[in-house]
Design a protein around this motif. Structure first.
Motif, PDB file in Angstrom:
ATOM      1  N   PHE A 139       0.843  -1.251   0.068  1.00  0.00           N
ATOM      2  CA  PHE A 139       0.008   0.074   0.026  1.00  0.00           C
ATOM      3  C   PHE A 139       0.828   1.170  -0.107  1.00  0.00           C
ATOM      4  CE2 PHE A 139      -4.509  -1.329   1.873  1.00  0.00           C
ATOM      5  CZ  PHE A 139      -4.347  -2.334   1.279  1.00  0.00           C
ATOM      6  N   TYR A 140       1.960   1.239   0.620  1.00  0.00           N
ATOM      7  CA  TYR A 140       2.605   2.412   0.720  1.00  0.00           C
ATOM      8  C   TYR A 140       4.196   2.323   0.520  1.00  0.00           C
ATOM      9  CZ  TYR A 140      -1.365   3.356   3.933  1.00  0.00           C
ATOM     10  OH  TYR A 140      -2.513   3.524   4.544  1.00  0.00           O
ATOM     11  N   GLY A 141       4.609   1.272   0.117  1.00  0.00           N
ATOM     12  CA  GLY A 141       6.188   1.267  -0.206  1.00  0.00           C
ATOM     13  C   GLY A 141       7.051   1.221   0.926  1.00  0.00           C
ATOM     14  N   ILE A 142       6.505   0.809   2.180  1.00  0.00           N
ATOM     15  CA  ILE A 142       7.103   0.797   3.261  1.00  0.00           C
ATOM     16  C   ILE A 142       7.093  -0.767   3.806  1.00  0.00           C
ATOM     17  CG2 ILE A 142       7.054   1.516   5.714  1.00  0.00           C
ATOM     18  CD1 ILE A 142       5.688   4.330   4.974  1.00  0.00           C
ATOM     19  N   PRO A 143       8.528  -1.140   4.114  1.00  0.00           N
ATOM     20  CA  PRO A 143       8.942  -2.470   4.563  1.00  0.00           C
ATOM     21  C   PRO A 143       8.164  -2.873   5.971  1.00  0.00           C
ATOM     22  CG  PRO A 143      11.033  -1.289   4.107  1.00  0.00           C
ATOM     23  CD  PRO A 143       9.996  -0.367   3.693  1.00  0.00           C
ATOM     24  N   LYS A 144       8.101  -3.977   6.103  1.00  0.00           N
ATOM     25  CA  LYS A 144       7.611  -4.317   7.462  1.00  0.00           C
ATOM     26  C   LYS A 144       8.308  -3.639   8.563  1.00  0.00           C
ATOM     27  CE  LYS A 144       6.158  -9.092   6.049  1.00  0.00           C
ATOM     28  NZ  LYS A 144       4.832  -9.146   5.906  1.00  0.00           N
ATOM     29  N   ASP A 145       9.679  -3.791   8.481  1.00  0.00           N
ATOM     30  CA  ASP A 145      10.336  -3.363   9.695  1.00  0.00           C
ATOM     31  C   ASP A 145      10.389  -1.855   9.833  1.00  0.00           C
ATOM     32  OD1 ASP A 145      11.972  -2.865   7.380  1.00  0.00           O
ATOM     33  OD2 ASP A 145      13.887  -3.377   8.511  1.00  0.00           O
ATOM     34  N   GLN A 146       9.715  -1.411   9.115  1.00  0.00           N
ATOM     35  CA  GLN A 146       9.655   0.262   9.130  1.00  0.00           C
ATOM     36  C   GLN A 146       8.214   0.684   9.376  1.00  0.00           C
ATOM     37  OE1 GLN A 146      13.088   0.897   5.737  1.00  0.00           O
ATOM     38  NE2 GLN A 146      11.479   2.213   5.538  1.00  0.00           N
ATOM     39  N   VAL A 147       7.640  -0.318  10.192  1.00  0.00           N
ATOM     40  CA  VAL A 147       6.221  -0.088  10.705  1.00  0.00           C
ATOM     41  C   VAL A 147       6.404  -0.186  12.342  1.00  0.00           C
ATOM     42  CG1 VAL A 147       4.130  -0.954  10.983  1.00  0.00           C
ATOM     43  CG2 VAL A 147       5.106  -0.920   8.924  1.00  0.00           C
ATOM     44  N   VAL A 148       6.166   0.770  13.019  1.00  0.00           N
ATOM     45  CA  VAL A 148       6.129   0.880  14.280  1.00  0.00           C
ATOM     46  C   VAL A 148       4.523   1.092  14.903  1.00  0.00           C
ATOM     47  CG1 VAL A 148       6.876   2.205  16.487  1.00  0.00           C
ATOM     48  CG2 VAL A 148       8.214   2.123  14.476  1.00  0.00           C
ATOM     49  N   GLY A 149       4.241   0.221  15.606  1.00  0.00           N
ATOM     50  CA  GLY A 149       2.935   0.002  16.232  1.00  0.00           C
ATOM     51  C   GLY A 149       2.674  -0.711  17.462  1.00  0.00           C
ATOM     52  N   THR A 150       1.206  -0.747  17.692  1.00  0.00           N
ATOM     53  CA  THR A 150       0.969  -1.357  19.209  1.00  0.00           C
ATOM     54  C   THR A 150       1.454  -2.914  19.246  1.00  0.00           C
ATOM     55  OG1 THR A 150      -0.627   0.175  19.445  1.00  0.00           O
ATOM     56  CG2 THR A 150      -1.083  -1.926  20.501  1.00  0.00           C
ATOM     57  N   SER A 151       1.923  -3.583  20.040  1.00  0.00           N
ATOM     58  CA  SER A 151       2.333  -4.849  19.847  1.00  0.00           C
ATOM     59  C   SER A 151       1.908  -5.542  21.372  1.00  0.00           C
ATOM     60  CB  SER A 151       3.749  -4.828  19.896  1.00  0.00           C
ATOM     61  OG  SER A 151       4.378  -4.367  21.044  1.00  0.00           O
ATOM     62  N   PHE A 152       1.446  -6.777  20.999  1.00  0.00           N
ATOM     63  CA  PHE A 152       1.198  -7.557  22.260  1.00  0.00           C
ATOM     64  C   PHE A 152       2.545  -8.674  22.595  1.00  0.00           C
ATOM     65  CE2 PHE A 152      -2.781  -6.786  20.577  1.00  0.00           C
ATOM     66  CZ  PHE A 152      -3.546  -6.863  21.660  1.00  0.00           C
ATOM     67  N   LYS A 153       2.541  -9.351  23.902  1.00  0.00           N
ATOM     68  CA  LYS A 153       3.622 -10.224  24.093  1.00  0.00           C
ATOM     69  C   LYS A 153       3.901 -11.150  23.264  1.00  0.00           C
ATOM     70  CE  LYS A 153       4.325  -8.506  28.990  1.00  0.00           C
ATOM     71  NZ  LYS A 153       5.301  -7.184  28.304  1.00  0.00           N
ATOM     72  N   TYR A 154       5.021 -11.243  23.085  1.00  0.00           N
ATOM     73  CA  TYR A 154       5.403 -12.576  22.214  1.00  0.00           C
ATOM     74  C   TYR A 154       6.183 -13.716  23.155  1.00  0.00           C
ATOM     75  CZ  TYR A 154       5.212  -9.332  18.364  1.00  0.00           C
ATOM     76  OH  TYR A 154       4.801  -8.155  17.426  1.00  0.00           O
ATOM     77  N   LYS A 155       5.932 -14.976  22.665  1.00  0.00           N
ATOM     78  CA  LYS A 155       6.796 -16.004  23.202  1.00  0.00           C
ATOM     79  C   LYS A 155       7.246 -17.137  22.405  1.00  0.00           C
ATOM     80  CE  LYS A 155       6.678 -19.001  27.103  1.00  0.00           C
ATOM     81  NZ  LYS A 155       5.987 -19.795  28.220  1.00  0.00           N
ATOM     82  N   TYR A 156       8.761 -17.225  22.503  1.00  0.00           N
ATOM     83  CA  TYR A 156       9.190 -18.316  21.124  1.00  0.00           C
ATOM     84  C   TYR A 156       8.380 -19.612  21.919  1.00  0.00           C
ATOM     85  CZ  TYR A 156      11.944 -21.088  18.655  1.00  0.00           C
ATOM     86  OH  TYR A 156      12.651 -22.166  17.807  1.00  0.00           O
TER      87      TYR A 156
END
Lengths: 296, 296
Positions: free
Chosen positions: B171-188
């Motif tokens: 949509f914007y030509g912006i790669p995934k790693d250039q998105v800053v947003g709200t996040s939930f906790k992750y666990k490996y």
């Protein structure tokens, strides 16, 4: 990659890059998915001792100079008195306490100034060189080679994120936002219009924390992942990259070169065992690297 | 920037970019510091309703189809029965409950598949267009213009990070790693070799959370920051960018176009007041934009 000796490993790396970048090949990976992650300590530069540790000691010295009564307070006291038992007994908890005491309680801008000051004159103990010169020359060439082939290169380190960001562009050609690391909690201070560093760990980016850091910062699995044996810190990252739907490549640096670098092994050999089991590629430093350190 | 009407704002943007990219100019900014951050909802695409909300409703539908007994459980029940009072009474807490119930408790790979499925057919209510077509055409041109001048463009959104990453490149030509947003906790999850999404909020990337998200993901203050009035979500980000040591530019979209887009204002006018006080630039949508939405 002139500092890599010709041999199986070097040709395996080149064969992998060739097959995944060749348009029309069944193994082709579109550029936006060519994510390469590198551990830092022991993978891109030496880790005996950690540069992070040198920085913490530097900060203790500066903080005690500014406020001499700190010398009577732990963990400063242990550093000033070179009391190794304090850290041996305290383990990870004592180390995190030292890092928190020296890395937080100030604004981000103040902290970054002190990191930059440290790197200006930092020397590496035992090797009589600057910190810049403990970078591994073959890895600098590998980073460049991957980038020239459309890979986006990232550092995924157990070290604290801002300490590595301070030198990532200059030392490795990796921009600040492509560094994933251990972070403390931040708080925006409206009156100062600054981000304040809080004395609480936010994310510990080692071992099973690495896939988590990768998801948070990068948002996709790497196709190329490189770590080192020594502290078992990279097993989860290499395994995670191997779960990629695209063909992937795992590389593990083995510190077996007591003459040019250091020789050390994990007691249980966990990383080398995982490499053998999962068919990861191992850098035999003695054999694969024509040259270890960067000259400048 | 053909979809921007000629006028003071357009020429101010161009004058700023010219002066900071001109080598030798006292205002020159080296490329690695040309960081431009854009809010998403109401800044790059419409926010009446939030696309995030559409996705949550879509997920509720899918989850209830798979497991009908969920229809008797909150917050699913309220969505199925279109019970608006549940969310009105519950406020932010009820909304976060809904987002947690629909966005977590699965692996990252499973979640991303469902986000991609949603975007394939998503329509925007009221406008009878695809979600793609609610992007603002002038902003797409501004993103391109900044990138052509060596700026690295980022999305800094209150929305959840993976939902926006699913479309940021396309949509914007912006790669995934250039998105800053709200996040939930992750666990490996070692057995699954996957990152698991935990039902606990990690970082809420709105208002004073935005400078924090920027520090964590980008590691430096933006020089160009763009947000919108409507929910006061971008004041802290614009103020933070204004604290940059380099010359900076702040832009605030004013939703005053009831005919082509929407017209809505904050009750206390906080964003527009902050803009006036701090001399931020305001997009008068009616006057500055020749065209609002993207055709495709």
């Amino acid at each position: 990659m002139p500092s890599w000796n010709d041999g199986t490993l070097k040709s395996d790396i080149i064969a992998y890059v060739d097959k995944v970048t060749k348009k029309g090949s069944p193994d082709f990976i579109p550029e936006e998915f060519r994510i390469a992650t590198f551990d830092n300590d022991g993978t891109l530069w030496a880790e005996k001792p950690y540069v992070q540790e040198l920085f913490a000691f530097y900060k203790v010295k500066k903080m005690v100079e500014a406020k001499p009564e700190l010398a009577q307070k732990q963990p400063f006291k242990a550093v000033v008195e070179k009391d190794k038992t304090f850290f041996e007994k305290g383990g990870d908890k004592a180390l995190i306490e030292l890092v928190a005491a020296t890395h937080t309680g100030m604004t981000e801008d103040e902290f970054e100034t002190s990191v930059n000051d440290f790197f200006k004159n930092a020397k590496y103990p035992g090797k009589n060189v600057t910190v810049r010169q403990i970078r591994y020359q073959p890895q600098l060439e590998l980073l460049n080679y991957l980038r020239a082939n459309g890979f986006k290169t990232y550092i995924v380190t157990g070290g604290t994120i801002e300490v590595v960001r301070a030198i990532s562009q200059d030392f490795y050609g990796i921009p600040k936002d492509q560094v994933v690391g251990t972070s403390f909690k931040y708080k925006y201070d409206n009156a100062k219009n600054a981000v304040q560093r809080e004395p609480a760990l936010d994310h510990f980016n080692d071992k099973e924390g690495k896939p988590v850091g990768i998801q948070l910062h990068i948002g996709q699995r790497p196709v190329f992942a490189c770590g080192n044996e020594g502290g078992a810190g990279d097993i989860a990252m290499l395994k995670y990259s191997q779960g990629n739907k695209y063909p992937s490549f795992q590389l593990l640096v083995n510190h077996n070169d007591s003459i040019r670098e250091y020789s050390y092994q994990e007691k249980d050999n966990a990383s080398l065992n995982a490499a053998a089991k999962n068919k990861w590629h191992v850098v035999d430093m003695k054999k694969d690297w024509k040259k270890v350190f960067s000259d400048n």
